[in-house]
Design a protein around this motif. Structure first.
Motif, PDB file in Angstrom:
ATOM      1  N   ALA A 295       0.839  -1.205   0.000  1.00  0.00           N
ATOM      2  CA  ALA A 295       0.000   0.000   0.000  1.00  0.00           C
ATOM      3  C   ALA A 295       0.873   1.254   0.000  1.00  0.00           C
ATOM      4  O   ALA A 295       0.543   2.256  -0.658  1.00  0.00           O
ATOM      5  N   VAL A 296       1.975   1.200   0.734  1.00  0.00           N
ATOM      6  CA  VAL A 296       2.897   2.333   0.759  1.00  0.00           C
ATOM      7  C   VAL A 296       3.427   2.621  -0.639  1.00  0.00           C
ATOM      8  O   VAL A 296       3.426   3.771  -1.108  1.00  0.00           O
ATOM      9  N   GLU A 297       3.869   1.596  -1.340  1.00  0.00           N
ATOM     10  CA  GLU A 297       4.409   1.784  -2.684  1.00  0.00           C
ATOM     11  C   GLU A 297       3.344   2.324  -3.637  1.00  0.00           C
ATOM     12  O   GLU A 297       3.624   3.197  -4.479  1.00  0.00           O
ATOM     13  N   ALA A 298       2.116   1.831  -3.490  1.00  0.00           N
ATOM     14  CA  ALA A 298       1.031   2.304  -4.344  1.00  0.00           C
ATOM     15  C   ALA A 298       0.724   3.777  -4.083  1.00  0.00           C
ATOM     16  O   ALA A 298       0.483   4.562  -5.013  1.00  0.00           O
ATOM     17  N   GLN A 299       0.737   4.177  -2.814  1.00  0.00           N
ATOM     18  CA  GLN A 299       0.406   5.559  -2.484  1.00  0.00           C
ATOM     19  C   GLN A 299       1.550   6.520  -2.818  1.00  0.00           C
ATOM     20  O   GLN A 299       1.307   7.692  -3.091  1.00  0.00           O
ATOM     21  N   ILE A 300       2.778   6.035  -2.829  1.00  0.00           N
ATOM     22  CA  ILE A 300       3.876   6.881  -3.310  1.00  0.00           C
ATOM     23  C   ILE A 300       3.640   7.234  -4.769  1.00  0.00           C
ATOM     24  O   ILE A 300       3.788   8.395  -5.181  1.00  0.00           O
ATOM     25  N   ALA A 301       3.227   6.244  -5.564  1.00  0.00           N
ATOM     26  CA  ALA A 301       2.911   6.506  -6.967  1.00  0.00           C
ATOM     27  C   ALA A 301       1.747   7.477  -7.095  1.00  0.00           C
ATOM     28  O   ALA A 301       1.752   8.375  -7.960  1.00  0.00           O
ATOM     29  N   ALA A 302       0.742   7.355  -6.205  1.00  0.00           N
ATOM     30  CA  ALA A 302      -0.411   8.258  -6.256  1.00  0.00           C
ATOM     31  C   ALA A 302      -0.009   9.682  -5.891  1.00  0.00           C
ATOM     32  O   ALA A 302      -0.479  10.654  -6.506  1.00  0.00           O
ATOM     33  N   ILE A 303       0.850   9.826  -4.892  1.00  0.00           N
ATOM     34  CA  ILE A 303       1.318  11.161  -4.497  1.00  0.00           C
ATOM     35  C   ILE A 303       2.115  11.795  -5.630  1.00  0.00           C
ATOM     36  O   ILE A 303       1.962  12.987  -5.932  1.00  0.00           O
ATOM     37  N   CYS A 304       2.965  11.006  -6.276  1.00  0.00           N
ATOM     38  CA  CYS A 304       3.732  11.526  -7.411  1.00  0.00           C
ATOM     39  C   CYS A 304       2.802  12.024  -8.516  1.00  0.00           C
ATOM     40  O   CYS A 304       2.986  13.121  -9.063  1.00  0.00           O
ATOM     41  N   ALA A 305       1.791  11.246  -8.831  1.00  0.00           N
ATOM     42  CA  ALA A 305       0.861  11.638  -9.893  1.00  0.00           C
ATOM     43  C   ALA A 305       0.105  12.910  -9.531  1.00  0.00           C
ATOM     44  O   ALA A 305      -0.149  13.768 -10.392  1.00  0.00           O
ATOM     45  N   ALA A 306      -0.234  13.054  -8.252  1.00  0.00           N
ATOM     46  CA  ALA A 306      -1.043  14.201  -7.826  1.00  0.00           C
ATOM     47  C   ALA A 306      -0.225  15.474  -7.661  1.00  0.00           C
ATOM     48  O   ALA A 306      -0.805  16.563  -7.570  1.00  0.00           O
ATOM     49  N   THR A 307       1.100  15.346  -7.597  1.00  0.00           N
ATOM     50  CA  THR A 307       1.932  16.536  -7.356  1.00  0.00           C
ATOM     51  C   THR A 307       2.746  16.924  -8.576  1.00  0.00           C
ATOM     52  O   THR A 307       3.662  17.744  -8.471  1.00  0.00           O
ATOM     53  N   ARG A 308       2.412  16.380  -9.721  1.00  0.00           N
ATOM     54  CA  ARG A 308       3.196  16.638 -10.934  1.00  0.00           C
ATOM     55  C   ARG A 308       3.198  18.114 -11.300  1.00  0.00           C
ATOM     56  O   ARG A 308       4.164  18.625 -11.890  1.00  0.00           O
ATOM     57  N   ASP A 309       2.141  18.826 -10.961  1.00  0.00           N
ATOM     58  CA  ASP A 309       2.050  20.243 -11.318  1.00  0.00           C
ATOM     59  C   ASP A 309       2.348  21.177 -10.152  1.00  0.00           C
ATOM     60  O   ASP A 309       2.158  22.396 -10.270  1.00  0.00           O
TER      61      ASP A 309
END
Length: 510
Positions: free
Chosen positions: A159-173
């Motif tokens: 879950a940690v690895e999945a949410q790191i990817a989600a945080i990256c996607a949400a902070t791209r801008d």
């Protein structure tokens, strides 16, 4: 010129007939008249009035205390005729080597990784809105710290690895660099890690070097230490990311914006990893912490942060876990603080139940200048074998919005003396006796027949006379050894001249 000076001039000239500076000071000055040169200093030279005078002017309705900190409304950039604060790059803090940093205390639930990721994102968006360049989160902020053996559970780590990817996607801008904490797997081991994220990418991962395993701590049960993790990578999001304690993160444009990372217990170690990171070139050191709170521990953290920022000639940013961590065994206060060269620049509220950002502008150029002047710092780097040659520098460009962002930074009224109101008496005693001691040694060395001093009746010459009198007392010399002279000038009034005579007579000099 400040707004207060502008208001004083307007108020004075609004009288019919207009008052001169001398008439204004004589009519409204209290408890004593204000000399015309003092009024002129407020109006034209940006001098700041004493608190008592500010209060008096506020009572008269002339200006408010806040006006002494605001620029005059009519102040103009004479080169391009635009108001001060326009979008010219001169007004951008980055032009001058300043960066805006923050500590974050996000919403958190033990082992609720998705919820914690949303808490991280909420504060990331707030930080970006406040034009923060770098925001630091607590240790294990994605999983929570106080979850014991859940750190080893495969489902949580996935879950940690999945949410790191989600945080990256949400902070791209978002134009803000995030440093978050999370447990990560590598080569059959679990590490307590800090991740630096910028515009949707993981820049690098730094593992914790020193794992506490005493009293209420037993991190060695869950984690492997990262002390020997040099030159390695870790698989995250389908790519290999730099991994190790040999990482520095450097901005290619902003002067001196280089940060290094350590985690909690690391700076309780006899030789913190951040010391070597500073010697390698980091000007900003970050500490993600899950330090629990006990009575007196907040002072210990201040001691360590202040000491490291002074000894390593850097800014030290510290963020501890707060409300939301499990209190089954421990308690938390969410302390965040930012020091620069031994000075406390900002501190968060403690024991807060809501998320908080503690924001301040750090002067990286000042830090570089301090290191250049201090040869001992460079000697330390040489004695350690030039650690800059062993560190990997990860370049990042968060592409901040240019222009005037204002300045979020305490500006001391008296920058050359300690900023300690609670120690004011001790500091004044020390400053006074430093001067007395220095003058005593000069008198002993030169054996003068007399000491000559000009007395104006003002503060400076009064202080100098008292120092000279105390030096004579200590050496057993009569105070008549001091020869005092008045030196009237164009701005001398009968009041100041009579004050000078009364002072000399009271001290008992010639």
């Amino acid at each position: 010129m400040h707004r207060a000076g502008e208001k004083i001039r307007i108020w004075r000239e609004a009288h019919r007939p207009p008052l001169s500076a001398e008439e204004f000071g004589a009519r409204y000055g209290a408890p004593e008249p204000w000399p015309s040169r003092t009024v002129y200093g407020w109006e034209a030279k940006g001098k700041i009035a004493r608190p008592g005078v500010q209060k008096r002017l506020a009572e008269l309705g002339v200006c408010q205390p806040a006006d002494w900190l605001e620029p005059a409304l009519g102040q103009v950039n004479t080169k391009d005729k635009r108001p001060m604060g326009a979008t010219h790059r001169f007004y951008d803090i980055h032009t001058h080597g300043l960066v805006r940093v923050a500590t974050a205390t996000p919403l958190l639930r033990p082992a609720d990784v998705a919820y914690n990721a949303q808490g991280i994102l909420a504060q990331a968006r707030e930080a970006a809105a406040r034009q923060v360049d770098l925001v630091l989160y607590p240790e294990l902020s994605l999983s929570a710290y106080a979850i014991d053996d859940l750190h080893l559970q495969g489902a949580l780590l996935e879950a940690v690895e999945a949410q790191i990817a989600a945080i990256c996607a949400a902070t791209r801008d978002l134009a803000t660099v995030l440093v978050i904490g999370a447990p990560l797997r590598r080569n059959g081991r679990v590490y307590n890690c800090a991740l630096a994220l910028c515009r949707g990418d993981v820049l690098g991962v730094v593992p914790k070097s020193f794992l506490p395993n005493y009293r209420e701590y037993y991190e060695k049960r869950w984690f492997a230490h990262g002390r020997h993790s040099i030159g390695q990578t870790i698989a995250l999001g389908g790519r290999e990311v730099p991994f190790g304690t040999d990482l520095l993160f450097a901005h290619p444009v902003i002067p001196g914006f280089v940060f290094g990372i350590e985690i909690c217990e690391d700076f309780w170690a006899p030789v913190p990893p951040s010391t070597r990171a500073a010697l390698a070139g980091a000007t900003v050191l970050l500490n993600l912490s899950a330090s629990n709170i006990t009575i007196g521990k907040a002072d210990e953290r201040h001691l360590l942060c202040r000491s490291q920022s002074s000894r390593a000639a850097c800014a030290y940013v510290y963020s501890a876990s707060g409300h939301g961590e499990s209190t089954t065994d421990l308690a938390w206060d969410g302390q965040g603080m930012i020091y620069e060269l031994g000075d406390l620049m900002a501190e968060s509220a403690r024991f807060d139940l809501v998320p908080e950002l503690c924001v301040v502008d750090i002067d990286c150029q000042r830090i570089l200048n301090d290191r250049q002047r201090m040869g001992t710092f460079n000697d330390g780097a040489e004695a350690d074998g030039h650690p800059e040659n062993r560190y990997r520098r990860i370049a990042f460009d968060h592409r901040p919005t240019p222009g005037d962002k204002g300045l979020i930074r305490p500006v001391r009224r008296f920058p050359f003396v300690p900023n300690r109101q609670d120690k004011l008496d001790e500091d004044c005693y020390e400053a006074f006796n430093i001067q007395v001691s220095g003058l005593i040694r000069r008198i002993e060395a030169t054996q003068p027949k007399s000491l000559v001093i000009g007395i104006s009746g003002g503060l400076d010459s009064t202080h100098a006379l008292i120092v000279a009198a105390k030096a004579c007392d200590a050496l057993g010399l009569p105070r008549s050894t001091i020869r005092g002279y008045t030196m009237p000038g164009f701005a001398t009034s009968e009041g100041t001249k009579s004050n000078a005579w009364r002072l000399m007579e009271a001290i008992g000099i010639t």
